[in-house]
Each structure stands twice: as C-alpha cells, then as structure tokens.
Write a protein that holds these residues in place. Structure first.
Motif, PDB file in Angstrom:
ATOM      1  N   PHE A 226       0.812  -1.208   0.000  1.00 18.46           N
ATOM      2  CA  PHE A 226       0.000   0.000   0.000  1.00 18.46           C
ATOM      3  C   PHE A 226       0.854   1.269   0.000  1.00 18.46           C
ATOM      4  O   PHE A 226       0.356   2.360   0.205  1.00 18.46           O
ATOM      5  CB  PHE A 226      -0.971  -0.023   1.187  1.00 18.46           C
ATOM      6  CG  PHE A 226      -2.045  -1.054   1.007  1.00 18.46           C
ATOM      7  CD1 PHE A 226      -3.123  -0.798   0.161  1.00 18.46           C
ATOM      8  CD2 PHE A 226      -1.971  -2.289   1.628  1.00 18.46           C
ATOM      9  CE1 PHE A 226      -4.100  -1.750  -0.030  1.00 18.46           C
ATOM     10  CE2 PHE A 226      -2.953  -3.253   1.437  1.00 18.46           C
ATOM     11  CZ  PHE A 226      -4.021  -2.980   0.603  1.00 18.46           C
ATOM     12  N   ASN A 227       2.146   1.077  -0.164  1.00 16.72           N
ATOM     13  CA  ASN A 227       3.025   2.227  -0.308  1.00 16.72           C
ATOM     14  C   ASN A 227       3.557   2.213  -1.730  1.00 16.72           C
ATOM     15  O   ASN A 227       2.805   1.925  -2.642  1.00 16.72           O
ATOM     16  CB  ASN A 227       4.146   2.131   0.730  1.00 16.72           C
ATOM     17  CG  ASN A 227       4.480   3.505   1.261  1.00 16.72           C
ATOM     18  OD1 ASN A 227       4.623   4.448   0.480  1.00 16.72           O
ATOM     19  ND2 ASN A 227       4.600   3.617   2.553  1.00 16.72           N
ATOM     20  N   GLY A 228       4.810   2.486  -1.927  1.00 12.11           N
ATOM     21  CA  GLY A 228       5.386   2.404  -3.262  1.00 12.11           C
ATOM     22  C   GLY A 228       5.087   3.639  -4.082  1.00 12.11           C
ATOM     23  O   GLY A 228       4.860   4.724  -3.543  1.00 12.11           O
ATOM     24  N   ALA A 229       5.072   3.440  -5.402  1.00 16.12           N
ATOM     25  CA  ALA A 229       4.932   4.577  -6.307  1.00 16.12           C
ATOM     26  C   ALA A 229       3.614   5.317  -6.084  1.00 16.12           C
ATOM     27  O   ALA A 229       3.536   6.524  -6.277  1.00 16.12           O
ATOM     28  CB  ALA A 229       5.042   4.096  -7.742  1.00 16.12           C
ATOM     29  N   TYR A 230       2.589   4.565  -5.720  1.00 19.60           N
ATOM     30  CA  TYR A 230       1.272   5.177  -5.499  1.00 19.60           C
ATOM     31  C   TYR A 230       0.812   4.888  -4.077  1.00 19.60           C
ATOM     32  O   TYR A 230       0.085   3.930  -3.851  1.00 19.60           O
ATOM     33  CB  TYR A 230       0.243   4.599  -6.466  1.00 19.60           C
ATOM     34  CG  TYR A 230       0.530   4.802  -7.926  1.00 19.60           C
ATOM     35  CD1 TYR A 230       0.107   5.965  -8.568  1.00 19.60           C
ATOM     36  CD2 TYR A 230       1.189   3.831  -8.661  1.00 19.60           C
ATOM     37  CE1 TYR A 230       0.358   6.153  -9.915  1.00 19.60           C
ATOM     38  CE2 TYR A 230       1.447   4.014 -10.016  1.00 19.60           C
ATOM     39  CZ  TYR A 230       1.032   5.176 -10.634  1.00 19.60           C
ATOM     40  OH  TYR A 230       1.275   5.361 -11.957  1.00 19.60           O
ATOM     41  N   PRO A 231       1.228   5.687  -3.111  1.00 21.68           N
ATOM     42  CA  PRO A 231       0.775   5.397  -1.746  1.00 21.68           C
ATOM     43  C   PRO A 231      -0.755   5.419  -1.682  1.00 21.68           C
ATOM     44  O   PRO A 231      -1.384   6.292  -2.266  1.00 21.68           O
ATOM     45  CB  PRO A 231       1.380   6.540  -0.924  1.00 21.68           C
ATOM     46  CG  PRO A 231       2.496   7.072  -1.760  1.00 21.68           C
ATOM     47  CD  PRO A 231       2.081   6.867  -3.180  1.00 21.68           C
ATOM     48  N   ASP A 232      -1.287   4.424  -0.993  1.00 24.49           N
ATOM     49  CA  ASP A 232      -2.743   4.302  -0.912  1.00 24.49           C
ATOM     50  C   ASP A 232      -3.218   5.174   0.254  1.00 24.49           C
ATOM     51  O   ASP A 232      -2.904   4.893   1.412  1.00 24.49           O
ATOM     52  CB  ASP A 232      -3.076   2.829  -0.666  1.00 24.49           C
ATOM     53  CG  ASP A 232      -4.559   2.567  -0.605  1.00 24.49           C
ATOM     54  OD1 ASP A 232      -5.043   1.838  -1.458  1.00 24.49           O
ATOM     55  OD2 ASP A 232      -5.220   3.091   0.329  1.00 24.49           O
ATOM     56  N   PRO A 233      -3.951   6.236  -0.019  1.00 29.44           N
ATOM     57  CA  PRO A 233      -4.261   7.191   1.055  1.00 29.44           C
ATOM     58  C   PRO A 233      -5.119   6.589   2.164  1.00 29.44           C
ATOM     59  O   PRO A 233      -4.999   6.986   3.322  1.00 29.44           O
ATOM     60  CB  PRO A 233      -5.018   8.305   0.336  1.00 29.44           C
ATOM     61  CG  PRO A 233      -5.515   7.697  -0.926  1.00 29.44           C
ATOM     62  CD  PRO A 233      -4.558   6.612  -1.296  1.00 29.44           C
ATOM     63  N   TYR A 234      -5.976   5.647   1.813  1.00 30.04           N
ATOM     64  CA  TYR A 234      -6.870   5.072   2.824  1.00 30.04           C
ATOM     65  C   TYR A 234      -6.081   4.224   3.813  1.00 30.04           C
ATOM     66  O   TYR A 234      -6.240   4.333   5.027  1.00 30.04           O
ATOM     67  CB  TYR A 234      -7.981   4.262   2.152  1.00 30.04           C
ATOM     68  CG  TYR A 234      -8.711   5.085   1.130  1.00 30.04           C
ATOM     69  CD1 TYR A 234      -9.622   6.053   1.532  1.00 30.04           C
ATOM     70  CD2 TYR A 234      -8.451   4.954  -0.230  1.00 30.04           C
ATOM     71  CE1 TYR A 234     -10.267   6.860   0.612  1.00 30.04           C
ATOM     72  CE2 TYR A 234      -9.094   5.750  -1.166  1.00 30.04           C
ATOM     73  CZ  TYR A 234     -10.001   6.699  -0.745  1.00 30.04           C
ATOM     74  OH  TYR A 234     -10.631   7.500  -1.650  1.00 30.04           O
ATOM     75  N   TYR A 235      -5.233   3.380   3.267  1.00 29.53           N
ATOM     76  CA  TYR A 235      -4.388   2.541   4.123  1.00 29.53           C
ATOM     77  C   TYR A 235      -3.447   3.415   4.938  1.00 29.53           C
ATOM     78  O   TYR A 235      -3.326   3.244   6.160  1.00 29.53           O
ATOM     79  CB  TYR A 235      -3.591   1.570   3.250  1.00 29.53           C
ATOM     80  CG  TYR A 235      -2.699   0.618   4.019  1.00 29.53           C
ATOM     81  CD1 TYR A 235      -3.166  -0.632   4.414  1.00 29.53           C
ATOM     82  CD2 TYR A 235      -1.389   0.957   4.341  1.00 29.53           C
ATOM     83  CE1 TYR A 235      -2.357  -1.511   5.116  1.00 29.53           C
ATOM     84  CE2 TYR A 235      -0.569   0.090   5.044  1.00 29.53           C
ATOM     85  CZ  TYR A 235      -1.055  -1.144   5.430  1.00 29.53           C
ATOM     86  OH  TYR A 235      -0.242  -2.014   6.117  1.00 29.53           O
TER      87      TYR A 235
END
Lengths: 319, 283, 346
Positions: free
Chosen positions: C109-118
């Motif tokens: 849930f991180n990486g190039a596109y961090p997942d804002p909800y997580y």
C-alpha cells in the motif's frame, strides 16, 4: 479397520478392472486429526485410502467435477452424505450410471478437536474400534479411548441414516436406524424467543460473516452454473460486507436450498466464524417437514423435493 | 515510475464527453475533457498508457488511451461494448459526465524506437492502443525521428473496422506510411484484401531489418502473428505487444492483474516478446 | 528502548482510559471458539485468553469494506466528497505474527502510489503488541522468520510477567503513549521485562509442533511454474475464500459503486479473493486463471515467491489460520514440505 480393508479391496478391484476411473475417498491428512479428500486413480495408490471416525467431509460434491469426464466415478459415502447423492440425482446433476457408490455403514464420527488435543499431530492411526460406549484410536504407541458421550460429533447425535440410503456396495454391517436426539431442539428453543430476540440473534451471527462462500461451495444443493452472488449484472447482492448484504446472502441461500437441503452439516463444519448455518437450514427443514409431511430431503429417490413439485393437497394458507 | 499526479490515486477527476464517434456496431470512441483545466493540462500520458474510466454508479474499467499525447487538450478512448461498464459508457451522450484517473502503466518504448522502421499489426479493437503510438510517431514534431511506418490492420468485416477515417484516408496520405487493411471474409463493396491478419502479414512479408513490430488484437490473432514474425526473422526484442487484463485499482495493489510477480498495471501493459516469454503463461 | 512495568489492575484501568480517548480495538470472544478484534468500550469486554484471533486484525488497517468517497451526479454535475477520516485508534493485543502481517502489507500500500486510505489508518493507529504465552498446534511463525515474542513493528510491546505486565516502547509513538499515561507504569529499573520476554521466547521456541524449512523453495519455484503437484492440491480445493479472508497478508480487493437512487452513491472497496473464479475473468469471458489449479498455484506462489520478488519479504507470516480453517486440509506447512521433496526429486 475391517471397513478400511474392505474399502481398499473394492477400490482396487474397481480400478484394476477399469470399472471406475477414479475413487473419491479419504486419505490421511497433514496431522492426525484431519483427513483429506483423495482422488485415487491408480491401483498402487489404493492403500492411501483410509476410513476412520475423522472422515467427516461430504465427498459427494466432487462428483460434479467429473460430470463431463468419461468413465465411472466411485465415491465413498456415509449415511448422511448419501442423501446428497439423491440430491444430485434428483437435480439431474449426475447420472446414476456414471457413479459407483461405496456406502459405509457409519457408527458415528468423532470430534476432531478432541483428537487433536490428545494425540501427537504426527501420530498415525493404525486401528480403530467403535463400540456403543466409545471410540478407540490405536496409534503406533498407544490406544486412546474417547467416550461417545464426550467425543461423538455433534451432527452424529441426530443421525438419521447410519447406513447409506443409496449405494452399490455397503461396507460394514448395516446399522439399523437408532432413535436419535430430536434434531429440532435448538430450532424450537429459538422459535420460543420473541421476534426481536430472534432478530438480534441472527443479526449477531450474520454480522460476522466473511462472505467467503465456503458454505455455498461445499453445499451439495448449490449447483447453479452461475451463482447469483457471483453475478455482476444484475447485481442482486453487492460485495460490501455489512449486515444487510450478509443477511441477504444467507436468507437467499437458505430459501434456495429450502426443501432440498439434505442436512449433511457441511456448511456448519466449514464456516470459519462458526455461524450456526445448520440451525437456519433446520428451521426451514422443520417447516417443510411439518407443512408437507415429507422425510428429510434425499432420503429416497422417489420422494421429490417438496417445493419442487405441486399437488392439490399442498398447504396454501398463504394464498 | 509514478505517472499519475493525483493526490489520491484512487479518486478520479470529473470529465465531460465532448464527442462520440460510432466506429463499429459495438465500438464507440469517446473524446473527453477534464472539467478542471489544470487537471487537463497536467495529465501527461505517454503512448500505450491506460486510464481508469468511471461511470459513477456503475463502476470503473481500465481503457487504453487511444489518442496521442501530441494531441493536447483532449483524451480519446475507444471502447468495445463487452461488459457492464462498457455498456454503460455506450449509453452515455455528448455532455455526459464521467471520471478519469491515470495515466497508468508503462508505455511503448518510443525513445528506443527512434531511428527505426515501425510495423504495426492490429486486429479489431486492438488497434486502439497502437493508435496512440501511430499518431505520436506520425505527428509532425516526431515524424523525423522514425523511419518507415507500416500498418497492417484487419477486422471481421467492413463494419467492424475501427478508425475507418484513419486507416482508409488519413494515415495512407502521411509521408512514409503504408496501410494494409484486410477483412476476414469477402463482402459486397469491399475491394481490399480478404483474409486473416497473420496470413496477410506473411503475404506482405516485411523485412525485420532495423524494425520494431508492435501488435495488439484478439489473443488468437496475437498468437499467430507472433509465430509469423518469428518465422520472418524478427528477434524477440524487436516484437512488442500490449496486454489486456482485468484490473481494478490500476496501481498494483488489488492483486488481480499479476502474471507471475509482474503486475500488468504497473510493469505493463506493454511487453517485449522477450519479456513475455519469461513470464508464466497466465494472460 | 525503554521498558516499564504495570500491575494487572493497572492494565485494566489503562485500557479503560484508552477506550475513552481512542477507538480501542482489542480481542473479543464473539462466540465459543471465535475471537475477533473489535472496538471495545473497556477492559471488561476484552478477552486475553487467546492465542490467535479467528480472523486476522488486518481489517482495522485495511477494512473488508471501506468507503472511499461519495459521489453525486445530480443536475448533470459530478461532485465527489471524501469520507470522514477515521478517529485515531489503538489496536491492543496484536500477536507478533499479525504485526508482521501489517509489515508485509505496508509495501503493497506504499510504493509509487501510496494508498491514502491505508496510509491514513496506518498513521492514525497505534499498534500495541502482546507476546504469545503459548503456541498452538498450527503456529509456525518461527519457520517464517518471526517468533512468538518478536514484536518488531509494534509501537508498544506487552509481555506478561510475574505479577503484572511489562511494556517496551519500540517507537517514539509508543514512548509518547507511555508518557501520556505515565501514572499507570513504573520504569523497569532491572531489565526485568527484557529478561522475562527472552525467557518466554526460549520456552515457547520448543513448543512448536511442526516447523518447516523454506530454504530453496522460492528458488525452486522460480524455475518450476508447471508442477503436476498443483493439480493434486487444486482437485480438493473448494474455491472458497476462507484462507484469503482470514490471512494477515492477503490484500486483494475489488472496487464497486453503490448508488440505490442512481444519482447519489458511494464508491467502496472490499476484500476479494484470488480463489474465486471470477476474480480474473474479463468482461468478454477470457480468464487468464481459468481453473482452480491456476488459482491455487497463484495463492501459494504469491506467498512463497511473488511477494519476495516484489518486496523482498515472505508473503506468509506463519500464523497458521489457513491451516486451522481450510475445510479440506490444504496445509501450507505441508505444501512447503512437499515442494522441498518435489525439488529434491527434480
């Protein structure tokens, strides 16, 4: 262990003579308290087959995987499982000619948790004796005795058919029907409660449902080519996990198997969060029995599902 | 690696359909513009990338961006009506509101392709992703960077040819460009080639020298095109394809578009044949 | 790293206070044999007599159903509204394997596109670990590089000690929590907590009924995608989602819209399972993983290979839940052992 030897002997003959392409039975699992469904197609693997009081899984549903395969399939069934064979035959899911039914007269099964608690997981069961009082499991080193009172699997306390209702072979001495406990005791107790309490009870149960669909996937009455819960369009029940959607799932499923549920108890067994699905299905089973005066579905090939046929004598007080 | 500039990569930006082109009986092209001009300005896709289109109330689907990045100010998507979301898109009209998020995925290696001849082989709606690169290469500002362009395109019937304006009129008139068009079965009014794309490719027999072949189409077509290219002497590093998988998040989290340990939404959809051959056959 | 001691009574009082100041999520006995992590109002609701919860607590960082945003298409305009950010939460009683599960999910849930909800939940949730006091028969965390007293990843780690509880602050956030409620604790002057935890760790290490050796398994799978073995496993698989839904590291999800009146609705995501046939089936009908064989293989390769390829982390933490709950005894420990054997004969 006589049953196990006899079973292997029959399986070996069926495979050797080419009469069956595969024998679906039980083999030892990854620990002493578990068995696994086994699909034996070679004579040399026949000795993997086991029969012991831990053989709980209903194997009948696997027959569906062989619908389009050539050759006959032999399947090991207990009394309760055998009703599922009738279910699939009546629903035209399998043909009688394609199936060889290896019926086992089952004196009752044991609660695997108790076995797991007492036996070393690596142990192997070498012999089993069952009497009217107890189960004895013999491993390489020891004999473990469990009284039936403590260890008999819950569903077996209500057993209606120790001996399969349909079979090509009966393995083990036929066990005449005994007087089981009333299977509807728990249903009746729940019926006594006021509607708010019943509602709260089921709300609590359904709210923890994970919607893993294990109950559906294991159910011998769930045979739709595409289940409505998998359909994207129309979307009858969304994927959202909440009480409303979970309840829709369970109630639709319960009504769908109404009059067809053979009370094999598999849904109860597989539920990872212990939702008492049998209780729900038994409520409907009780109603169907009372309304239509029919035996447990799957008891006989001639007795068609009560809700699948119409007669002038059907109750119609809801009309 | 990250292309999408949004703060929340799972939240689309509102956009409006400004034009709909009926390509075939079941394919429509939609030209869309973000409602916020700054979003439009900052949306910088590269040829071959995809976006997630939303019809609010129905859901989202991954669709390749068929317009070239050289065409600023709009995004174009060609959509075949196959499922729930694409059917909903087909019911929309000019002026309807949608959501777009992206761009996602990798892109055609247009830098590496500079100085090379390009052979495009497309079937049916499979021309849509190729078209972003074709128009990119044929754009005035880029044309000098690339050699000859050959386009082999086929569909089941005349009716099923997508982008008729491009393949029959516009592209053939471009300098250094040859377009070969074919349909599966002969029909009245069609004077062009008849036959399947892979067979037509073998007939044309293009030389692999100094060339990249880029293909997209139905799986069965791709399979035979790849075989034909191999026969003609194209090395696995000269052949490029773009894959379609079911995707939900588009950002490598939801777990369904993986082929082995690669996510098509992050590591694809564009793959060299040499890369594909190293992946498990789960696509 | 600082350690503190608290009495049993103070633990209850402290948790009561935490429940007042935060959303406190802790293990609750829901039914006979069902332990779930749930929000609690106080210590009285918490059940500490458990080894592993029935369902992993990952759902408090990555909920089974999570509303992402609301939309309205009224009047031909689109309005998107963010959902309210969750209240700061504390998860109390995380077992070390489940903490490791969260660490396993982090890079996804991180990486190039961090997942804002997580990210939002992760940043707003304090993790209070609780060392195991016993080992269940399906536990195999030590085989997967963890341990029953290895609380790395928690903000605070609690260990049962003689006459009470020991607390170790593993992060500054954990330290702040101690500081805020300092009346409940006394500093551990004599390293009692660490000693007790190490002793407990040694005692439990000998209690595992089955250990597995993953050495070489990934390397074997790197080279061997096609194995008849997967047919054998898949044949008995029911294709249900139990293993994936109770797993602390499974992260597949679906995204869907719900708009009963057609104009106003919510876009949510919810757990999905690679065991389901429609998981990868495309609108046109093509399915890259068409049978249970491909699906079962995908799950085990995800755990044993793919997660390591992508994030250099094992995809399994050895919590044993899938072993306990699989209705047809698909036992990942056995699979690892079988793969070792297949590799040796290859």
């Amino acid at each position: 262990m006589k049953i196990q030897e006899k079973l292997r002997e029959i399986a070996r003959k069926l495979l050797a003579g080419g009469e069956a392409g595969v024998v679906i039975g039980y083999a030892a699992g990854s620990e002493v308290s578990r068995v696994v469904p086994a699909f034996i197609s070679r004579e040399e693997d026949v000795d993997r087959l086991v029969w012991n009081p831990l053989c709980i899984n209903n194997l009948v549903k696997y027959l569906l995987d062989y619908r389009h395969e050539p050759g006959k399939v032999a399947v090991v069934v207990k009394g309760c499982d055998s009703r599922a064979i009738v279910r699939l035959l009546q629903d035209n899911q399998i043909s009688r000619e394609q199936v060889i039914i290896l019926g086992i007269s089952c004196p009752g099964l044991i609660n695997p948790d108790l076995v797991a608690a007492r036996l070393d997981p690596e142990a192997q069961i070498k012999a089993v004796t069952t009497s009217e009082q107890d189960f004895s499991l013999q491993t390489e080193r020891e004999i473990f005795t469990f009284t039936r009172d403590e260890a008999l699997l819950e569903k077996c306390r209500y057993c209606e058919h120790h001996t399969p209702v349909i079979s090509d072979f009966i393995i083990g001495e036929e066990i005449p029907p005994t007087t089981p406990l009333d299977p509807f005791t728990a249903v009746k107790a729940l019926e006594e409660l006021p509607v708010e309490a019943r509602s709260a009870y089921w709300d609590k149960q359904f709210s923890r449902c994970l919607r893993c669909y294990a109950c559906r996937n294991v159910c011998p009455a769930c045979t739709c080519r595409e289940c409505i819960f998998d359909q994207a369009e129309p979307c009858w029940v969304t994927k959202a996990n909440n009480l409303s959607e979970n309840m829709a799932f369970h109630l639709i499923r319960a009504f769908h198997v109404a009059g067809r549920c053979v009370d094999c108890g598999e849904c109860d067994r597989v539920c990872p969060v212990n939702i008492p699905l049998s209780l729900l299905n038994r409520k409907i089973l009780k109603d169907v029995k009372e309304l239509f005066n029919v035996p447990t579905p799957g008891t006989s090939l001639e007795e068609l599902p009560a809700l699948g046929i119409f007669t002038n004598s059907d109750p119609d007080e809801f009309m | 690696m990250r292309n999408c500039q949004c703060i929340n990569p799972l939240k689309p930006y509102p956009a409006t359909i400004i034009k709909i082109i009926d390509e075939t009986p079941d394919v429509k092209s939609f030209q869309m513009v973000f409602d916020n001009p700054a979003v439009m300005e900052n949306f910088r896709q590269k040829p071959g990338q995809v976006a997630q289109l939303s019809v609010f109330g129905v859901g989202e689907a991954t669709i390749s961006i068929t317009s070239s990045p050289t065409r600023r100010g709009i995004l174009e998507f060609s959509v075949k009506k196959v499922g729930m979301l694409t059917s909903a898109l087909h019911r929309l009209e000019v002026g309807s509101k949608v959501g777009i998020r992206g761009p996602y995925g990798n892109h055609f290696p247009y830098e590496v392709m500079k100085g090379k001849d390009l052979l495009f082989i497309g079937g049916g709606i499979g021309l849509a992703p190729l078209r972003s690169l074709i128009d990119f290469v044929l754009a005035e500002e880029n044309r000098g960077d690339y050699g000859k362009v050959e386009i082999i395109y086929g569909a089941r019937s005349m009716d099923d040819l997508c982008f008729k304006y491009d393949i029959l009129d516009r592209w053939p008139q471009m300098p250094g460009t040859t377009v070969y068009t074919t349909i599966d079965r002969a029909e009245l009014g069609w004077e062009g080639h008849v036959g399947f794309v892979p067979a037509y490719l073998e007939e044309i027999n293009p030389s692999p020298e100094n060339k990249y072949a880029i293909t997209c189409g139905p799986p069965i077509m791709i399979k035979f095109v790849l075989q034909a290219l191999e026969k003609m002497g194209f090395a696995d590093d000269q052949v490029i394809t773009t894959l379609e998988m079911k995707m939900k998040c588009g950002i490598g989290k939801c777990g369904r578009c993986n082929i082995g340990s690669k996510y098509v939404c992050l590591d694809g959809p564009v793959f060299y044949l040499s890369q594909l051959k190293r992946l498990p056959p789960e696509f | 790293m600082k350690a503190y001691i608290m009495t049993g009574d103070n633990l209850g009082a402290w948790l009561d206070t935490l429940a007042r100041d935060f959303t406190l999520i802790a293990p609750v006995k829901e039914e006979e044999n069902v332990i779930l992590f749930k929000p609690v109002k106080g210590f009285a609701e918490i059940n500490l007599n458990y080894t592993n919860s029935t369902v992993s607590p990952k759902g408090w960082i990555f909920p089974q159903t999570e509303e992402m945003f609301y939309f309205s298409t009224a009047g031909g305009q689109i309005n998107l509204t963010d959902v309210q950010a969750p209240r700061p939460a504390i998860i109390f009683g995380l077992r070390p394997c489940d903490i490791k599960g969260i660490l396993t999910l982090d890079p996804v849930f991180n990486g190039a596109y961090p997942d804002p909800y997580y990210q939002n939940r992760r940043e707003n949730t304090i993790l209070v670990g609780l060392c195991c006091t016993r080992v269940e028969r399906h536990c195999f965390c030590t085989s997967m590089g963890g341990g029953p007293t290895d609380g790395r990843g928690a903000d605070l780690l609690v260990t049962e000690i003689d006459g009470g509880y020991g607390l170790e602050a593993l992060t500054s956030r954990g330290e702040e929590l101690i500081h805020r409620y300092q009346g409940y604790f006394t500093p551990d002057q004599h390293s009692r907590v660490i000693l007790a935890r190490e002793e407990l760790g040694q005692k439990l290490a000998g209690q595992f009924t089955r250990t597995v050796d993953t050495t070489g398994v990934k390397e074997f799978l790197d080279q061997n995608f096609e194995l008849p073995y997967w047919d054998e496993i898949a044949r008995r698989c029911l294709g249900c989602g139990i293993c994936t839904y109770i797993c602390p590291t499974c992260h597949c999800f679906d995204i869907f819209d719900f708009a009963p009146d057609g104009e106003r609705g919510v876009r949510s995501r919810c757990w999905d399972s690679c065991m389901f046939s429609h998981f990868t089936r495309m609108a046109g009908g093509h399915n890259p993983r068409p049978t249970q064989k491909e699906r079962v293989r995908n799950r085990f390769l995800h755990k044993l290979k793919y997660h390591r390829d992508r994030y250099d982390l094992d995809g399994c933490v050895g919590c044993g839940r899938c072993v306990t709950k699989c209705p047809v005894n698909i036992d990942i420990r056995q699979i690892i052992a079988d793969l070792q054997e297949v590799a040796q004969h290859a």
